[in-house]
Design a protein around this motif. Sequence first.
Motif, short mmCIF file in Angstrom:
data_model
loop_
_atom_site.label_atom_id
_atom_site.label_comp_id
_atom_site.label_asym_id
_atom_site.label_seq_id
_atom_site.Cartn_x
_atom_site.Cartn_y
_atom_site.Cartn_z
N GLY A 215 9.82 -4.32 4.93
CA GLY A 215 10.16 -2.92 5.07
C GLY A 215 11.01 -2.66 6.30
N THR A 216 12.00 -1.77 6.19
CA THR A 216 12.89 -1.50 7.33
C THR A 216 13.04 0.00 7.63
N ASN A 217 12.33 0.85 6.89
CA ASN A 217 12.46 2.29 7.13
C ASN A 217 11.49 2.84 8.16
N GLY A 218 10.53 2.02 8.56
CA GLY A 218 9.62 2.44 9.63
C GLY A 218 8.48 3.31 9.17
N ASP A 219 8.07 4.24 10.06
CA ASP A 219 6.89 5.07 9.80
C ASP A 219 7.11 6.03 8.63
N PHE A 220 8.35 6.40 8.38
CA PHE A 220 8.64 7.29 7.25
C PHE A 220 9.46 6.51 6.23
N HIS A 221 8.75 6.00 5.21
CA HIS A 221 9.39 5.19 4.18
C HIS A 221 9.04 5.78 2.81
N PRO A 222 9.70 6.87 2.42
CA PRO A 222 9.39 7.46 1.11
C PRO A 222 9.77 6.52 -0.01
N ILE A 223 8.97 6.53 -1.07
CA ILE A 223 9.26 5.69 -2.24
C ILE A 223 9.30 6.54 -3.52
N ALA A 224 8.90 7.80 -3.42
CA ALA A 224 9.04 8.76 -4.53
C ALA A 224 9.14 10.15 -3.92
N THR B 38 0.84 -1.19 0.00
CA THR B 38 0.00 0.00 0.00
C THR B 38 0.87 1.24 0.00
N LEU B 39 0.57 2.17 -0.90
CA LEU B 39 1.27 3.44 -0.98
C LEU B 39 0.35 4.55 -0.52
N GLN B 40 0.91 5.51 0.15
CA GLN B 40 0.14 6.66 0.64
C GLN B 40 0.64 7.94 -0.02
N LYS B 41 -0.29 8.70 -0.54
CA LYS B 41 0.06 9.97 -1.16
C LYS B 41 0.28 11.01 -0.08
N THR B 42 1.39 11.72 -0.14
CA THR B 42 1.71 12.69 0.90
C THR B 42 1.40 14.13 0.49
N THR B 43 1.10 14.33 -0.80
CA THR B 43 0.78 15.69 -1.25
C THR B 43 -0.08 15.66 -2.50
N ASN B 44 -0.91 16.68 -2.65
CA ASN B 44 -1.70 16.85 -3.88
C ASN B 44 -1.10 17.93 -4.76
N LYS B 45 0.01 18.51 -4.33
CA LYS B 45 0.57 19.67 -5.01
C LYS B 45 1.49 19.31 -6.17
N HIS B 46 1.91 18.06 -6.24
CA HIS B 46 2.83 17.67 -7.30
C HIS B 46 2.10 16.87 -8.37
N GLY B 47 2.39 17.19 -9.64
CA GLY B 47 1.70 16.54 -10.74
C GLY B 47 1.87 15.04 -10.78
N SER B 48 2.97 14.53 -10.24
CA SER B 48 3.25 13.10 -10.30
C SER B 48 2.31 12.26 -9.45
N ASN C 41 18.29 11.87 2.26
CA ASN C 41 18.56 13.30 2.35
C ASN C 41 17.41 13.97 3.12
N PRO C 42 17.68 14.64 4.23
CA PRO C 42 16.60 15.24 5.04
C PRO C 42 15.86 16.36 4.33
N ASN C 43 16.42 16.85 3.22
CA ASN C 43 15.80 17.98 2.51
C ASN C 43 14.84 17.55 1.40
N LEU C 44 14.67 16.24 1.22
CA LEU C 44 13.77 15.80 0.16
C LEU C 44 12.31 16.00 0.57
N THR C 45 11.44 16.12 -0.45
CA THR C 45 10.00 16.21 -0.22
C THR C 45 9.35 14.95 -0.78
N ALA C 46 8.83 14.11 0.10
CA ALA C 46 8.20 12.87 -0.33
C ALA C 46 6.85 13.14 -0.98
N VAL C 47 6.57 12.44 -2.06
CA VAL C 47 5.25 12.52 -2.69
C VAL C 47 4.48 11.22 -2.51
#
Length: 255
Positions: free
Chosen positions: A206-215, A158-168, A189-195
């Motif tokens: 999974g091993t990244n825990g509660d914050f596991h960005p995939i894009a 299951t993937l969760q969308k973190t923003t509606n602001k990006h076209g992707s 990188n702490p400066n990335l914005t997950a979508v």
Amino acid sequence: MINKLFIIICITFLLSACAKKNTEATTTSLATEKQTQTKKVLVFTKTLGWRHKSIETGIATIKDFGKAHNFVVEHTEDSTHFSTAFLPKYDAIVFLSTTGNVLDDDAQKKFEAYIQGGGSYLGIHAAADTEYEWPWYGKLVGGYFESHPNNPNIRKATLQKTTNKHGSTKHYESSFSRDDEWYNYKNLNPNLTAVLQLDESSYEGGTNGDFHPIAWYHLYDGGKAFYTGGGHTKESYAEVGFRKHLEEALLWCLE
């Protein structure tokens, strides 16, 4: 009388030739102007480790995007393209499931200069499994591959969308499922914005825990970068949702 007729014919011919020449010059000028306005994308697929069978499908998909949006797509596995003679020609560089140390020291410096000059980067899937000894690249991508589930490595999550602001991600539901090979990452990188991020409770491995960005995307060192962990399978590039995700990511890189 004959001489006058001959002179008239010659003058008519010359005027016609001049008009044709001017027309051709104008057409050539317009064609050149259009060509210089056409954006160009380089797809780089060199592998020195695992080689994904989906690479050729991914190349074809990006070429489809080029046809749809009128930009040129070129493909290479030749790292000598990473030079001052080639890189400035491109509006975006795509690392499509590259693996291993694919660029030498000089090519690395040229690519750094390209990004620092306002260039754009799109990393797909195993682009994060590349250049572990080049920290600048790891920060550009946003993180390095660490591991993935085994037996099977391809599974539904299951993937969760973190923003509606990006076209992707605008076309996605807030939560949805799809099959792929899901990466765990290190040195994020702490400066990335997950979508998109993975819900690790929806699959094993999974091993990244509660914050596991995939894009994700971010601005980096004068340029911009987008990375998506999808695209392991050939079937991914036939999915309407994933194709749209990838297409919009590339268009963002070309903005």
